[in-house]
Design an enzyme around this catalytic site. Structure first.
Site, PDB file in Angstrom:
ATOM      1  N   ASP A 150       0.838  -1.195   0.000  1.00 23.66           N
ATOM      2  CA  ASP A 150       0.000   0.000   0.000  1.00 23.66           C
ATOM      3  C   ASP A 150       0.877   1.249   0.000  1.00 23.66           C
ATOM      4  O   ASP A 150       2.100   1.164   0.065  1.00 23.66           O
ATOM      5  CB  ASP A 150      -0.913  -0.026   1.237  1.00 23.66           C
ATOM      6  CG  ASP A 150      -2.324   0.402   0.899  1.00 23.66           C
ATOM      7  OD1 ASP A 150      -2.482   1.322   0.082  1.00 23.66           O
ATOM      8  OD2 ASP A 150      -3.267  -0.181   1.472  1.00 23.66           O
ATOM      9  N   ASP A 207      -9.939   3.916  -3.874  1.00 28.37           N
ATOM     10  CA  ASP A 207     -10.653   2.680  -3.558  1.00 28.37           C
ATOM     11  C   ASP A 207     -11.978   2.573  -4.321  1.00 28.37           C
ATOM     12  O   ASP A 207     -12.751   3.527  -4.368  1.00 28.37           O
ATOM     13  CB  ASP A 207     -10.920   2.586  -2.049  1.00 28.37           C
ATOM     14  CG  ASP A 207      -9.654   2.217  -1.282  1.00 28.37           C
ATOM     15  OD1 ASP A 207      -8.599   2.046  -1.921  1.00 28.37           O
ATOM     16  OD2 ASP A 207      -9.737   2.103  -0.045  1.00 28.37           O
TER      17      ASP A 207
END
Ligand SMILES: *[C@@H]1O[C@H](CO)[C@@H](O)[C@H](O)[C@H]1NC(C)=O
Ligand SMILES: *[C@@H]1O[C@H](CO)[C@@H](O)[C@H](O)[C@H]1NC(C)=O
Ligand SMILES: *[C@@H]1O[C@H](CO)[C@@H](O)[C@H](O)[C@H]1NC(C)=O
Length: 443
Positions: A150, A207
């Protein structure tokens, strides 16, 4: 001089292929924990998910990675090694990896390129910044086959910092000697031009929480097709279910409805949108990573993700003769009609229609027609739209196979007297109605 010549000659002869780790030659397929239980993952939930992937028949169709997202890592021991939250993973991560491998599936783990991970209210842990080599070694010692890294807890999100961090982890993984699929999770389109030199896939947008966010990912992907190739794929995020994830069913991960974003509105509002996402992900050669509780999703969702004819469109591509220039090699579908789409979840209003096409082996083409307007409607690919299918032959007939109905249509696609093609997909549902067809030349 000599060196430069040798390098450029070499690059002409060898197909450009990302990390040379031999992985991701087709887009990766599997399951990930994030949209299911966020950071409330446990060893037993992951084992259940592994078994569900097998019992639903999806593993046999190619969904091979079981990826544990954030939520298992606790911190570091005095020597700097990663430590694990024992209460959630009592047997440790190696034992879980062994369980997944014993079921002939592959094991994905997670970290972040910054000093801390993304964190929810329930969870806070260290990232891999300055510990790349130690973490790569530790993760590989647990049996890891796939790493999602990430982009949280780092410095500013700019290409210079991000690429340096990701290159450090790329080299650390390479040095372990184990082939590990490397999935970059920054959230910007600027990863794409350098993506193939850093990882096997790279996120291109924020997202994909619901159809509104996913339409933005599709829009963003329009310009990025040229960067996708075997071993290196654009990633518009996980496959999202329709709201019967672990937060809503009997087997809840969370008690409250507002504890984490996933428990309120991180789902599709209707089945069509889940199928529309999957159909687009197939034509865009996107990673197919399901993120939902497979024990609780609808039969319709299982049928959607299990459509082998659609999966084949995702996994296959045309092979190009040696000497074809990189720009002429198309591995990701292209938008051949329509403009950017929008969708507002709060008002359930959408806009835009798209037609996309992907070249496949033996002169075949897959086409997707998508209606995102507020009314049921037809979507047409007219002659201008068809002209972008560069090798469609006006002298040839094409069978038209509906890849959701699983049958050939009665009428073949033939050019008119002027050599022009046209096709209309009729009566597509509002805000996410799709049709996918396969055109096959008839000898
Ligand atoms: C490491 O990188 C080299 C150079 O790209 C490549 O040939 C090799 O296969 C890589 N090894 C692994 C394990 O990824
Ligand atoms: C695992 O799945 C079984 C049903 O197959 C269910 O009874 C059990 O509660 C699940 N456990 C977890 C931790 O999800
Ligand atoms: C998580 O850790 C970081 C760094 O130690 C700290 O700044 C942050 O406040 C912590 N967040 C939570 C939710 O505990």
């Amino acid at each position: 001089m000599k060196l430069i010549l040798a390098t450029s000659l070499l690059s002409l002869l060898t197909p450009v292929q990302s990390l040379n780790n031999g992985l991701g030659l087709s887009p990766q397929m599997g399951w990930a924990s994030w949209n299911d239980c966020a950071s409330q993952v446990t060893s037993s939930r992951i084992k259940n998910a592994t078994l569900a992937l097998i019992n639903t028949g999806l593993a046999a169709k190619g969904y091979e990675y079981v990826n544990i997202d954030e939520g298992w890592l606790k911190g570091r021991s005095s020597n700097g090694d990663i430590t694990v939250i024992d209460e959630k993973f009592p047997e440790g991560m190696k034992a879980l990896g062994d369980f997944i491998h014993d079921h002939r599936l592959k094991y994905g783990l997670y970290t972040s390129r910054g000093t801390v991970q993304c964190s929810t209210a329930q969870y806070n842990a260290t990232g891999s910044q300055d510990y790349e080599v130690q973490d790569a070694n530790w993760l590989v010692s647990q049996g890891m086959d796939y790493l999602k890294e990430d982009s949280c807890g780092g410095g500013p999100n700019n290409p210079t910092d991000a690429f340096t961090d990701y290159a450090t982890m790329r080299d650390a993984l390479n040095a372990t000697g184990r082939s590990v699929f490397f999935s970059l999770c920054g959230w910007y389109t600027w990863y794409a031009p350098s993506g193939d030199s850093l990882g096997n896939s790279w996120r291109i947008s924020g997202d994909g929480t619901n159809w509104g966010a996913l339409t933005q990912s599709i829009n963003a992907n329009v310009e990025l097709g040229k960067y996708a190739r075997p071993g290196a794929w654009n990633d518009p995020d996980l496959l999202v279910g329709t709201g019967i994830g672990s937060n809503r069913g009997e087997d809840k991960c969370f008690d409250g409805d507002t504890e984490i974003p996933q428990s309120s509105d991180w789902y599709m509002t209707n089945d069509e949108q889940s199928r529309a996402q999957f159909t687009m992900w197939c034509i865009m050669s996107s990673p197919l990573i399901i993120s939902a509780n497979l024990n609780q999703v609808s039969e319709y969702a299982l049928e959607t993700w299990g459509n082998e004819e659609a999966i084949a469109v995702n996994q296959h591509f045309r092979t190009y003769p040696e000497g074809t220039s990189v720009e002429d090699e198309i591995y990701q579908g292209i938008r051949i009609f329509g403009d950017d789409m929008e969708y507002d979840k709060s008002t359930d209003k959408g806009s835009g229609v798209n037609v996309w096409a992907k070249p496949l082996e033996e002169g075949k083409w897959a086409l997707v027609f998508l209606n995102n307007e507020d009314e049921v409607g037809d979507v047409t690919c007219d002659s201008e739209c068809f002209e972008q299918l560069y090798d469609l032959d006006a002298g040839v007939k094409y069978t038209v196979r509906d890849l959701w109905e699983h049958e050939d249509e009665e009428e073949e696609l033939v050019a008119d007297e002027e050599g022009k093609f046209e096709y209309t997909a009729e009566g597509l549902a509002r805000t996410g109605g799709v049709k996918m067809i396969l055109l096959t030349p008839v000898d």
